[in-house]
Design a protein around this motif. Structure first.
Motif: not given
Ligand code: BG6
Length: 315
Positions: A69, A92, A168, A213, A272
């Protein structure tokens, strides 16, 4: 001058948290970066003064197969939940290798590492394509951080494949309520909080006072993230990645995330560089390249030294 014994190597392979393999990159003037082989995941980028510029949650426990994270997760071959794979794909969550025999790829950086990810038999069950994904993480001589991804379709069955992609990036900010993002105003975006409906960004710089978002479409090469309190501007340059995703979970969502502190949303912002709206298609033998270059420049608004428009327009 003969190198002093204490000189640190420009590239060092060592053990990170939980004994996970990581590579430390060191620049000539004190800057550094760290990338875990797990996830091909950059988890640290520090400037010449040793200040950490990326955000990694203090709740992160570095326990595969959960993604780390923070830092710069690699989203591949899927972005978000647009597809049948797990969220943001599997790159990832995989262990990458050091590419010991990389194809020639010139760089001026003296401190870089080439990683490679290829599918296992098991992986092919989930995503039935053969590919070579080469990731170069490089520290520029001035402390810039450069990531270059090259994905090649190595299918022997003649089949093309399509993938989405994102770097990201979690930027560390002093206070989200004092952060502005320049370069995305007037663009159309898909709002993940409004069923991915398409809207047009009004106003000028982006500021933040609630969960965001958004997938900005056809974003410019350069985007500036201004941290007023730190008098610091992050400049994000991208190539091969048409979109820019802006994400902050804010307080409510932060509380639902076990690997994220309740108030950590105040100290991070994800911007991102992505190919999210229109995935990329490769025929066998074709290779795609996607680049991200991050720099952190001093910006002191009060003295008007840095005009973000100038940063965005400068070469
Ligand atoms: O928790 P994850 O899988 O790392 O995703 C975090 C966020 O990643 C962002 O890129 C997405 O737009 C969000 O929808 C998502 O919540």
């Amino acid at each position: 001058m003969a190198g002093s014994g204490s000189e640190r190597a420009a590239v060092e392979l060592c053990k990170g948290i939980n004994g996970l393999d990581k590579v430390v990159l060191r620049g000539p003037r004190g800057s550094s970066a760290e990338v875990y082989l797990y996830g091909g995941h950059v988890t640290s980028w520090r400037n010449d003064h040793g200040e950490e510029l990326l955000f990694v949650s203090t709740k992160e426990i570095f326990k595969p197969p959960k993604a780390i994270r923070g830092g710069i997760p690699i989203c591949f071959p899927q972005f978000g939940s647009n597809g049948s794979l797990e969220q943001h794909g599997f790159a990832r969550n995989k262990f990458w290798s050091i590419d010991t025999d990389p194809p020639p790829f010139p760089t001026t950086s003296k401190s870089f590492i080439d990683l490679i990810l290829k599918p296992s038999e098991e992986d092919m069950q989930k995503w039935p394509h053969s590919y070579e994904f080469r990731l170069r993480v490089a520290l520029g001589n001035g402390g810039d951080l450069m990531l270059t991804s090259r994905v090649r379709n190595t299918n022997a069955d003649g089949k093309p494949f399509t993938f989405a992609f994102a770097y990201h990036t979690y930027f560390s900010v002093s206070d989200i309520s004092e952060v502005r993002v320049e370069g995305l105003e007037t663009l159309d975006y898909l709002d993940n909080l409004e069923n991915k409906e398409r809207f047009t960004e009004q106003g000028d710089a982006l500021t933040f006072e609630s969960e965001v978002d958004k997938v900005y479409l056809g974003a410019p090469t350069k985007i500036a993230i201004l941290d007023h309190e730190k008098k610091r501007t992050f400049v994000l340059r991208k190539d091969g990645l048409p979109d820019a995703v802006v994400w902050n979970p804010w307080d409510k969502k932060a509380k639902t995330m076990t690997d994220f502190g309740d108030d950590e949303y105040m100290h991070m912002l994800c911007v991102e560089a992505a190919a999210a709206e229109k995935p990329i298609t490769l025929k066998p033998g074709e290779e795609w390249k996607g680049r991200l270059e991050l720099s952190a420049v001093p910006s002191s608004y009060c003295s008007g030294q840095l005009d973000p428009q100038k940063v965005l327009q400068s070469s």
